[in-house]
Enzyme design. Structure first.
Site: not given
Lengths: 367, 515, 408
Positions: B135-136, B138-140, B142-143, B158, B261
């Site tokens: 699905l996506g 990120g920096s560290y 994966k989803v 995740k 954040d």
């Protein structure tokens, strides 16, 4: 009232739910009781639930509160509800044939079409009543449909009920998306659109699917999706593939099926060979379990389905409807109690396994 | 399975998303049963063995909230320590049923509205979860989408890889924080951690969370918005999301947690438009014995940070940081732009530090006053959550207008088709070439293994893992019958199928497609 | 719907007018035997359904009803004072119609026109409606219906405020003690909503009515009914441990009289208090204690949560520097019930984890060091699946074993 329940009710017998197991037994018991205040000492079911073991008491109370919101001939009602110590006692009407699951246990090849029509007709009335209240039952399953002595059918278990009225803005929702872990016991009967958890959500038509599944189960003797190798994933896969359960009778029997059979199953094949369901029944199932919402009947359409023409004719007179069903039921065995003598309510509660206590510690602190 | 390949990550890169396409491929080799199917060719690479049943071993850490299960009382953080092999030989509880040989799957009758891809997907289990599409990334982490086989709930997983975490600044710490915090939380507006599996050998962590459609940021960026000529969310829609954000934040703060954040990118929306706060990597758990909510450090997204941070003060009040970023978020939702924008971070911090921003005129007065309250330069005068909740705009639901910013179609697509289908198909209809061997494989039967120390034997010829305590006879009769019915469901029965059924006693799981 | 089609020709405001007329018929008790009474009942049913459909739109929720139609309907309802009339006649209409009324009532409350909720304003001017609803709990037939409407009202802060400020609020103390399980639990749900939904409102209320409220509450805790006792303890712990009600908690915990009441419910002390204060009036069987344990368990769970809640930091620091509290926690650690032990552990750990332990506290810990270490090592060893618990346990053991004799 609640205080003199000991005088009112007398325990006749202990009952076992068809789906009960050791673990569930720790939390709840079921007894057959009679009401001594009533003239004919009518029988009831006493369900004993130990609140001590419930972690989420308020959720449980919500489940119970549904009973008080409904008043329909075909919905299970709560006759009485009282507390002895930590045990909540629920008194419900006694269904001598037990649930449809019990019926199937004693009739593993299924029951006759006329009886199914009766059961379906009455369950349908119950669902229509719920629909009027904008409530989706979601728990329609063979174990939750009870059959009484007098031919009355009762739909029970409101723990999966959900209202179509949004709790956020009070508006009527077109579709809902709720899907929780709680539904996992209901997977066999859930309509595909519920399981998909898709953008379309699901609506009142999903109960129709479950109804069709129960009808199919009653006819075939077992749920089409039971005992699949990959368990639940298989159910999902089958449903995505567009598989729709069908009625097994001679018209559906293929050579392959016969080839499949071995000594264990030959009698079942024989049974299938012997029977033939009407085309109305076939079409009823078809219109209930269609995976596509557009081709699935609404509850109102089902009400006028040809499958129910006999029930409709009799429906004006409830008695004749029931007489007919009682006649049908005569051939079926009643649910057999376990015959364990317990006569007083106190005993029932004291018989409960006590909660986990540590052995007493002989320890003293110095302060 | 040592990591042989060296990566060209530059460790001093800031915390941004870096994608190295070539690395993904390398990783494939490294992992042998990679998680990346994105750039896969049509068929899986042939180097895979036809039947891949990894050895089950002890030490497989499995944690689940209701029936959790870890034998060793180790602090979770240990597993992120530097100690590379903690003496445990572990491997994934993985089962790859996918045959490498290309076989076209049988297509379902066209009346079924599902899209199918000709590409073969490989069915992979981690614990009770069947993994699906990515699905996506990120920096560290994966989803991916996944499916819980116990209750068929669709979830997102995740996946964090340790070697990647190492390469991200504070990566390991962030992962540890995220897990530690998520485990405690239970609120409808906070993303829920349902399950958590750790695989020591593959150095991966799996976090099973709510499956959401899209983040608010993606909705703002979507083509749909441009098509509809909306510059931002309509007020009523923003309001709906904002009250959920505040509800979630109130809960977080009462649990001593500062998110640090808050921004549209970290607010996910479920299919029924529930907002879920996510990404607790930078969140801060206040010490129980600290006197107030003072923080020494904050690593949020620059544009959402408050003047005290921009001005470089030594300490900040954590709760008002979150309130400020809520304000920027709300500003962003209703106007489509950010209150503070600049070409580089120094200019940006300069602007934020002054705390001067302009609210467009077309914003209604109530909303303007709320924004001014949230975006107050003085943290002592800035609204508290209670004040926000009492604010007029918050309490009065704006009337629903006809404009509505929908989910981007690309994301919504996942909820219109059933992307897990391919993986299910792979599981149920492996290619006939591998037929007999493959058929005998089963996904891990035992789901409630207490501590992951499942000693699953190779399910060779005999797959009769009878768990059901019913009388055999009855059971067989029943299952046979349902087999019949099952087969009859689909109205066609291949002889192959019948053969299987006979062999296996338990009914066959295959369902032929219609037509 | 056949009914609505019959009535479709009539204008929307007519429904309300018609309904009002029918209600006046049935309000006339003498007419009960007559035919027009029955007719009125039937007509009420039809009109209610028409009203409900008008408000909710089509059954399948496919479209929302036209705003103009709805506002016509609503204005009719308000101008005819129909809300009041419906509530007044709730006991006279049929079981099904009561639920229609509930649905209509609740829908009206949610309706927003511009920035206003007309129904809320309407009720605020006629607070009699609220009191009539509260009274509804006296009548078993309509109790649950009234409860549903009341809870809908309580969602609105202004209306909850009216109820809290009125004397009628204290009626709940009787209602929650009703012997019927479902009515009592429904009343409890409403009661709890009133006290927890709007935190600042409730804090304010408790502050001002502290004595009256908690004196009344004592009756609940002394109730003969087990459910009442259990539920009221639960609500009490929720209220006093609510972060908005910090001052109440402080007052409450200083109030020795009330505090002993609560602690009197702890099984270990229950026997001694039994004779002294007469708190437990009934001879109790052992199983009756189970309820208390359950409650104590809940209370401790909440106490634990409270102390760990950041809003209550000052309470916590105060709490953990008091040796009496430590003693009590240590005694609870060896309770018979595992649930209570476990909860006590979570409070106990704060004492130990406190970096600035007062001398008195560390002295006690020191004196029992060996015993504690021994005790904790064997404490709930079956809880292998709880990672956090085991970590904390290990941490505590480490902390205790590292305790230095400060006298030296």
């Amino acid at each position: 009232m609640a205080n003199n329940f000991n005088l009112t009710y007398r325990i006749i017998d202990k009952l076992k739910r068809s789906d009960s197991n050791e673990k569930a037994d720790q939390h709840s018991r079921t007894y057959l009781i009679s009401n001594q205040n009533e003239q004919n000492e009518e029988n009831y079911i006493l369900r004993l639930i130990n609140l001590e073991n419930l972690t989420n008491l308020s959720e449980f109370i919500t489940d119970i509160s549904w009973y008080k919101q409904f008043n329909h001939f075909n919905l299970m009602s709560l006759k009485d509800c009282f507390l002895i110590d930590t045990k909540l006692n629920l008194v419900k009407p006694y269904a001598s044939f037990g649930s449809c699951a019990d019926l199937l246990n004693s009739n593993p090849f299924g029951v006759c079409e006329r009886l199914i029509a009766h059961i379906m007709w009455q369950t349908l009335q119950a669902i229509r009543y719920l629909q009027d209240k904008h409530i989706l039952h979601r728990g329609i399953a063979s174990k939750n449909i009870y059959v009484c002595d007098d031919g009355r059918v009762l739909l029970d278990d409101f723990s999966h009920c959900i209202s179509m009225i949004s709790p956020f803005d009070g508006k009527l929702r077109k579709q809902i998306f709720d899907y929780t872990d709680k539904l996992k016991n209901q997977l066999l009967y859930l309509a595909p659109e519920i399981i998909y958890q898709n953008a379309d959500g699901y609506n009142l038509k999903s109960d129709v699917y479950s109804l069709g599944m129960v009808a199919c189960e009653l006819a075939n003797g077992s749920n089409s999706y039971r005992n699949m190798t990959y368990g639940n994933l298989n159910i999902l896969y089958a449903k995505i593939q567009g598989s729709e359960p069908i009625l097994l009778d001679e018209t559906q029997l293929t050579d392959e099926m016969i080839e499949l059979c071995d000594s264990n199953n030959s009698s079942y094949i024989e049974e299938i060979r012997k029977r033939k369901y009407t085309k109305e029944f076939h079409s009823f199932i078809k219109s209930c379990v269609s995976t596509r919402l557009e081709s699935r009947c609404s509850l109102d359409e089902l009400q006028s389905h040809a499958f129910f023409k006999f029930q409709k004719r009799l429906s004006r007179d409830r008695n004749s409807l029931h007489c007919d069903m009682v006649k049908l039921l005569e051939t079926y065995k009643k649910k057999r109690p376990i015959n364990k003598e317990i006569n007083h309510l106190e005993e029932t509660s004291s018989n409960f396994p006590t909660t986990d206590y540590n052995e007493k510690r002989n320890l003293t602190w110095e302060f | 399975m040592a990591e042989k390949i060296s990566y060209q990550y530059t460790t001093d890169l800031p915390n941004v998303i870096i994608e190295y396409p070539e690395n993904i491929n390398e990783e494939d080799e490294d992992d042998n049963d990679d998680d990346d199917e994105i750039n896969q060719p049509l068929y899986p690479s042939v180097q895979q063995q036809p039947s891949i049943l990894y050895n089950y071993n002890n030490g497989h850490q499995h944690f689940s909230l209701p029936v959790s299960s870890t034998s060793r009382p180790a602090e979770f953080d240990l597993l992120l320590g530097e100690d590379e092999d903690d003496g445990e030989h572990t491997s994934a509880l993985l089962l790859n049923l996918a045959p490498p040989t290309p076989v076209t799957i049988q297509r379902v009758a066209s009346e079924d509205e599902y899209n199918f891809y000709s590409k073969r997907k490989r069915a992979k289990f981690v614990g009770p979860y069947l993994f699906g599409e990515v699905l996506g990334q990120g920096s560290y982490a994966k989803v991916k989408e996944c499916l819980d086989r116990r209750n068929l709930c669709r979830r997102a997983v995740k996946i964090m890889q340790r070697h990647r975490l190492r390469k991200t600044p504070h990566g390991e710490k962030m992962a540890a924080t995220e897990i530690r915090i998520l485990k405690k939380l239970n609120h409808p507006n906070i993303v829920k951690l349902y399950d958590f599996i750790r695989n020591d050998e593959k150095q991966k962590l799996y976090l099973f969370i709510d499956l959401c459609v899209v983040s608010l940021q993606e909705m703002l960026d979507s083509d749909e918005r441009k098509k509809l000529k909306l510059h931002a969310f309509p007020t009523w829609q923003s309001h709906g999301y904002f009250i959920q954000l505040i509800a979630g934040l109130e809960y977080l703060h009462s649990k001593f947690i500062i998110h640090n954040d808050i921004k549209p990118g970290n607010l996910l929306i479920t299919i029924d438009h529930q907002l879920k706060i996510t990404d607790f990597g930078t969140a801060e758990q206040l010490d129980m014995f600290s006197l107030d909510d003072t923080l020494k450090r904050s690593q949020g997204t620059p544009a959402f940070q408050c003047p005290e941070i921009a001005n470089g003060e030594d300490t900040y009040s954590g709760f008002s940081i979150d309130i400020w970023s809520c304000g920027v978020t709300l500003f962003n939702l209703v106007t489509g732009s950010l209150p503070f924008e600049a070409d580089n971070i120094y200019l940006l911090f300069q602007t934020i530090g002054k705390g001067v921003y302009i609210i467009p005129d077309d914003i209604e007065p109530h909303l303007q006053s709320l924004l001014h309250g949230l975006l107050h330069i003085d943290k002592n005068l800035r609204f508290t959550i209670e004040q926000t909740k009492q604010h007029d705009w918050f309490r009065r639901r704006p009337p629903r207008t006809f404009d509505f910013l929908p989910f981007p179609s690309s994301a919504l697509n996942r909820f219109q088709t059933f992307p897990m289908y391919d993986y299910l198909a792979e599981l149920h209809q492996p290619s006939s070439e591998n037929g007999e061997d493959q058929q005998q494989l089963q996904p891990p039967e035992n789901l409630n293994f207490p501590d992951g120390t499942i000693s699953t034997t190779h399910l060779s010829g005999n797959n009769q893992q009878e768990q059901l305590p019913f009388e055999e006879q009855r059971h067989h009769r029943r299952s046979f019958r349902s087999a019949l019915i099952t087969c009859s469901c689909s109205r066609t029965i291949s002889s192959d199928n019948i053969h299987q059924t006979k062999n296996r006693n338990r009914q066959d799981h295959r369902i032929c497609s219609l037509s | 719907m056949p009914f609505s089609s019959l009535l479709a020709s009539r204008s929307k405001t007519d429904h309300a007018k018609q309904l009002k007329e029918y209600f006046t018929v049935i309000e006339n008790e003498q007419d009960k035997e007559k035919k027009n009474y029955e007719d009125a009942i039937k007509n009420i049913h039809k009109t209610l359904i028409a009203l409900k459909d008008g408000l909710f739109g089509p059954r399948d929720g496919s479209s929302e009803p036209a705003i103009s139609d709805v506002s016509q309907l609503c204005s009719g309802i308000y101008s005819q004072e129909l809300m009041m009339t419906m509530i007044n006649n709730l006991s006279r209409v049929t079981f099904e119609d009561r639920k229609e009324i509930v649905a209509i009532f609740n829908n009206l409350l949610r309706r927003q026109v511009g920035a206003k909720y007309p129904a809320v304003d309407h009720i605020m001017q006629r607070s009699g409606i609220l009191f009539k609803l509260i009274e509804g709990y006296d009548n078993a037939d309509i109790a649950l219906n009234c409860g549903m409407m009341l809870r809908e009202c309580i969602r609105v802060q202004e209306l909850a405020d009216i109820i809290l400020k009125s004397q009628d609020f204290y009626k709940f103390f009787d209602y929650v003690q009703k012997s019927t399980f479902d009515i009592a639990s429904d009343a409890f749900a409403t009661f709890k909503d009133l006290l927890t939904k709007h935190k600042s409102l409730c804090a304010d209320f408790l502050e001002r009515n502290y004595d009256l409220f908690f004196n009344k509450y004592r009756d609940l805790l002394n109730s003969e009914n087990y459910v009442t006792r259990r539920q009221s303890l639960k609500i009490l712990s929720t209220i006093i441990l609510e972060n908005a009600n910090l001052s109440i908690l402080k007052r409450f915990s200083c109030d020795i009289d009330k505090f002993t009441l609560i602690y009197g419910l702890f099984p270990s002390e229950a026997f001694s208090l039994n004779t002294k204060s007469g708190i437990i009036t009934n001879p109790m069987t052992t199983s009756a204690f189970d309820i208390y344990k359950r409650e104590v368990f809940d209370l401790f769970k909440l106490l634990g949560e409270l102390l760990l809640d950041r809003y209550n930091f000052s309470v916590m620091t105060k709490y953990i520097t008091n040796t009496d509290n430590l003693k009590q926690q240590m005694n609870l650690l060896k309770e018979k019930s595992k649930n209570i032990q476990f909860e006590a552990f979570h409070v106990f750990k704060i004492f130990v984890a406190n970096p600035t332990k007062p001398k008195a506290i560390s002295d006690i810990l020191l004196r029992n060091r060996e015993k504690l270490i021994d005790f904790l090592t064997t404490f709930h060893t079956d809880r292998t699946d709880d990672e956090q618990f085991n970590d904390e346990k290990a941490y505590l053991i480490k902390q205790i074993s590292e305790l230095k004799d400060t006298k030296a």
